[in-house]
Design a protein around this motif. Structure first.
Motif, PDB file in Angstrom:
ATOM      1  N   LEU A  56       5.766   1.436   7.713  1.00 18.20           N
ATOM      2  CA  LEU A  56       6.294   1.853   6.420  1.00 18.20           C
ATOM      3  C   LEU A  56       6.714   0.655   5.579  1.00 18.20           C
ATOM      4  N   LEU A  57       7.422  -0.265   6.216  1.00 17.88           N
ATOM      5  CA  LEU A  57       7.985  -1.386   5.474  1.00 17.88           C
ATOM      6  C   LEU A  57       6.904  -2.312   4.936  1.00 17.88           C
ATOM      7  N   VAL A  58       5.962  -2.724   5.798  1.00 20.07           N
ATOM      8  CA  VAL A  58       4.943  -3.675   5.342  1.00 20.07           C
ATOM      9  C   VAL A  58       3.990  -3.028   4.340  1.00 20.07           C
ATOM     10  N   THR A  59       3.715  -1.735   4.504  1.00 17.00           N
ATOM     11  CA  THR A  59       2.806  -1.072   3.573  1.00 17.00           C
ATOM     12  C   THR A  59       3.447  -0.900   2.207  1.00 17.00           C
ATOM     13  N   SER A  60       4.772  -0.750   2.172  1.00 15.44           N
ATOM     14  CA  SER A  60       5.449  -0.565   0.885  1.00 15.44           C
ATOM     15  C   SER A  60       5.376  -1.800   0.010  1.00 15.44           C
ATOM     16  N   PHE A  61       5.061  -2.959   0.586  1.00 12.69           N
ATOM     17  CA  PHE A  61       4.952  -4.193  -0.194  1.00 12.69           C
ATOM     18  C   PHE A  61       3.500  -4.596  -0.450  1.00 12.69           C
ATOM     19  N   GLY A  65      -5.099  -2.053  -3.389  1.00 15.46           N
ATOM     20  CA  GLY A  65      -6.292  -2.364  -2.618  1.00 15.46           C
ATOM     21  C   GLY A  65      -6.007  -2.855  -1.216  1.00 15.46           C
ATOM     22  N   ASP A  66      -4.798  -3.332  -0.994  1.00 11.08           N
ATOM     23  CA  ASP A  66      -4.440  -3.892   0.311  1.00 11.08           C
ATOM     24  C   ASP A  66      -3.905  -2.838   1.264  1.00 11.08           C
ATOM     25  N   ALA A  74      -1.423  -5.053   9.463  1.00 11.95           N
ATOM     26  CA  ALA A  74      -1.443  -6.404   8.907  1.00 11.95           C
ATOM     27  C   ALA A  74      -0.358  -6.578   7.861  1.00 11.95           C
ATOM     28  N   LEU A  75       0.113  -7.808   7.732  1.00  9.30           N
ATOM     29  CA  LEU A  75       1.076  -8.125   6.687  1.00  9.30           C
ATOM     30  C   LEU A  75       0.396  -8.105   5.322  1.00  9.30           C
ATOM     31  N   PRO A  76       1.145  -7.905   4.256  1.00  5.58           N
ATOM     32  CA  PRO A  76       0.519  -7.861   2.926  1.00  5.58           C
ATOM     33  C   PRO A  76      -0.172  -9.179   2.581  1.00  5.58           C
ATOM     34  N   THR A  77      -1.330  -9.069   1.976  1.00  4.75           N
ATOM     35  CA  THR A  77      -1.999 -10.257   1.477  1.00  4.75           C
ATOM     36  C   THR A  77      -1.206 -10.872   0.329  1.00  4.75           C
ATOM     37  N   THR A  78      -0.723 -10.011  -0.547  1.00  2.38           N
ATOM     38  CA  THR A  78       0.148 -10.417  -1.656  1.00  2.38           C
ATOM     39  C   THR A  78       1.339  -9.475  -1.688  1.00  2.38           C
ATOM     40  N   TRP A  79       2.530 -10.030  -1.562  1.00  2.00           N
ATOM     41  CA  TRP A  79       3.742  -9.219  -1.567  1.00  2.00           C
ATOM     42  C   TRP A  79       4.058  -8.792  -3.001  1.00  2.00           C
ATOM     43  N   THR A  80       4.339  -7.493  -3.164  1.00  2.00           N
ATOM     44  CA  THR A  80       4.622  -6.969  -4.492  1.00  2.00           C
ATOM     45  C   THR A  80       5.729  -5.913  -4.413  1.00  2.00           C
ATOM     46  N   LEU A  81       6.507  -5.798  -5.483  1.00  2.00           N
ATOM     47  CA  LEU A  81       7.575  -4.799  -5.599  1.00  2.00           C
ATOM     48  C   LEU A  81       7.180  -3.649  -6.520  1.00  2.00           C
ATOM     49  N   ASP A  82       5.916  -3.608  -6.940  1.00  2.00           N
ATOM     50  CA  ASP A  82       5.471  -2.559  -7.851  1.00  2.00           C
ATOM     51  C   ASP A  82       5.604  -1.176  -7.218  1.00  2.00           C
ATOM     52  N   ALA A 257       3.519  12.189  -2.585  1.00  2.00           N
ATOM     53  CA  ALA A 257       2.498  11.880  -1.576  1.00  2.00           C
ATOM     54  C   ALA A 257       1.210  12.660  -1.795  1.00  2.00           C
ATOM     55  N   ASN A 258       1.294  13.834  -2.443  1.00  2.00           N
ATOM     56  CA  ASN A 258       0.123  14.681  -2.606  1.00  2.00           C
ATOM     57  C   ASN A 258      -0.350  14.769  -4.049  1.00  2.00           C
ATOM     58  N   GLY A 259       0.177  13.897  -4.909  1.00  2.00           N
ATOM     59  CA  GLY A 259      -0.220  13.934  -6.305  1.00  2.00           C
ATOM     60  C   GLY A 259      -1.341  12.963  -6.609  1.00  2.00           C
ATOM     61  N   ALA A 260      -1.273  12.419  -7.793  1.00  2.00           N
ATOM     62  CA  ALA A 260      -2.334  11.510  -8.242  1.00  2.00           C
ATOM     63  C   ALA A 260      -2.293  10.179  -7.505  1.00  2.00           C
ATOM     64  N   LEU A 261      -1.171   9.893  -6.860  1.00  2.00           N
ATOM     65  CA  LEU A 261      -1.035   8.608  -6.174  1.00  2.00           C
ATOM     66  C   LEU A 261      -1.369   8.711  -4.692  1.00  2.00           C
ATOM     67  N   LEU A 262      -2.222   9.684  -4.336  1.00  2.00           N
ATOM     68  CA  LEU A 262      -2.514   9.914  -2.935  1.00  2.00           C
ATOM     69  C   LEU A 262      -3.126   8.693  -2.260  1.00  2.00           C
ATOM     70  N   GLN A 263      -4.016   8.002  -2.950  1.00  2.00           N
ATOM     71  CA  GLN A 263      -4.669   6.863  -2.334  1.00  2.00           C
ATOM     72  C   GLN A 263      -3.809   5.613  -2.346  1.00  2.00           C
ATOM     73  N   ASN A 264      -2.719   5.619  -3.088  1.00  2.00           N
ATOM     74  CA  ASN A 264      -1.825   4.468  -3.113  1.00  2.00           C
ATOM     75  C   ASN A 264      -0.768   4.663  -2.035  1.00  2.00           C
ATOM     76  N   TYR A 265      -1.110   4.252  -0.814  1.00  2.00           N
ATOM     77  CA  TYR A 265      -0.199   4.448   0.307  1.00  2.00           C
ATOM     78  C   TYR A 265       1.083   3.643   0.136  1.00  2.00           C
ATOM     79  N   GLY A 266       1.014   2.560  -0.575  1.00  2.00           N
ATOM     80  CA  GLY A 266       2.193   1.738  -0.745  1.00  2.00           C
ATOM     81  C   GLY A 266       3.308   2.471  -1.471  1.00  2.00           C
ATOM     82  N   VAL A 267       2.977   3.232  -2.503  1.00  2.00           N
ATOM     83  CA  VAL A 267       3.983   3.990  -3.242  1.00  2.00           C
ATOM     84  C   VAL A 267       4.561   5.093  -2.372  1.00  2.00           C
TER      85      VAL A 267
END
Length: 301
Positions: A56-61, A65-66, A74-82, A257-267
């Motif tokens: 959960l933690l590493v995916t949230s950052f 595309g990552d 895997a750790l994030p390729t680029t760390w982001t707070l978006d 989780a089930n809306g338009a951001l379904l493919q954005n696991y980070g959010v």
């Protein structure tokens, strides 16, 4: 003339019995087999619990595309707070509504459970055990078994959808467990305190307010934490008795989780962590009082 030596006489205690020389007990091996296996088992279960938290933690950052199942470990390729910013913007209104729901429901259920527990434990009346048993039945009825008739009852009463109805439901369904906890806790209170209040002429309410309530802090801590987390994590009542626009955070998190951001696991992962922060803070701050309160009410008379 030869000098004679007197043999040393061992010291004696007050009764005249010789004291035996103190022997040092053998030291335990800090790296014994049993202790090593115990710590290994604890570390194993700790790792099992923390593995989902790590994902959960590493995916949230991670960026859009990552964050993918193939790179879950895997750790994030680029760390982001978006992701955290998007989750905060999406869940902030529902988190505020959830706080408006869980705080009054926890306090009301705690107060009612405290009064019930005092009456059933220290102010005996005919049929008290039967009443207590009937109250406890509410703990063993699954919510899923009563959700349809409960929904019909709410519609017949004309209760509005949203936070007020959820507060009422959480208070009603929280009374059995709060009554049980407080009854067991008040069983440990000495009878002399209640009897002394009766001798002084105090009635039931005065005895509760002046004698019992001031010593009830451990029980209230346990009940408030229990009710807070139960109401915060509830999803079933939220689905039936509220909507996305007026419901708690669990409903908003499911929609995220089930809306338009379904493919954005980070959010989604950031939203899950963001929604769980209040309960985590409660346990960190009040965790030791929670255990102490449970232990203080563990002795039954």
């Amino acid at each position: 003339m030869t000098a004679t030596t007197t043999p040393a006489v061992p010291p004696r205690d007050l009764a005249g019995v010789p004291n035996e020389p103190a022997t040092t007990p053998p030291r335990k091996n800090p790296f014994g087999l049993a202790r090593t296996l115990r710590y290994a088992a604890l570390l194993f279960f700790l790792a099992v619990v923390l593995v989902p938290v790590y994902v959960l933690l590493v995916t949230s950052f991670k960026g859009a595309g990552d964050a993918s199942p193939a790179r879950a470990w895997a750790l994030p390729t680029t760390w982001t707070l978006d992701n955290w910013t998007a989750a905060r913007d999406a869940l902030a209104p529902s988190i505020w509504r959830t706080l408006q729901m869980v705080v009054p429901s926890a306090i009301l259920a705690a107060v009612l459970g405290s009064i019930n527990g005092f009456v059933l434990s220290r102010w005996s009346f005919r049929g008290a055990n039967l009443v207590f048993t009937l109250i406890l039945f509410g703990m063993f009825i699954p919510y899923q078994a009563v959700i349809i008739p409960l929904n019909q009852l709410v519609l017949d009463l004309g209760l509005p959808s949203g936070i007020p109805t959820l507060i009422l439901l959480h208070v009603v369904f929280g009374i059995p467990i709060t009554t049980l906890i407080f009854r067991n806790y008040y069983q440990t209170v000495p009878h002399e305190l209640v009897e002394a209040a009766r001798v002084d002429g105090a009635g039931m309410l005065r005895t509760y307010a002046s004698v019992i309530l001031p010593i009830s802090l451990p029980g209230f801590v346990v009940v408030l934490i229990w009710q807070f987390t139960s109401a915060w994590n509830d999803f079933l009542f939220a689905v039936f008795f509220s909507s996305y626009n007026n419901g708690p955070v669990t409903l908003a998190l499911n929609n995220l989780a089930n809306g338009a951001l379904l493919q954005n696991y980070g959010v989604s992962m950031a939203g899950a962590l963001f929604a769980s922060l209040p309960t985590l803070v409660v346990y960190i701050v009040l965790g030791k009082y929670f255990i102490g309160g449970l232990m203080s009410g563990s002795v039954k008379s």
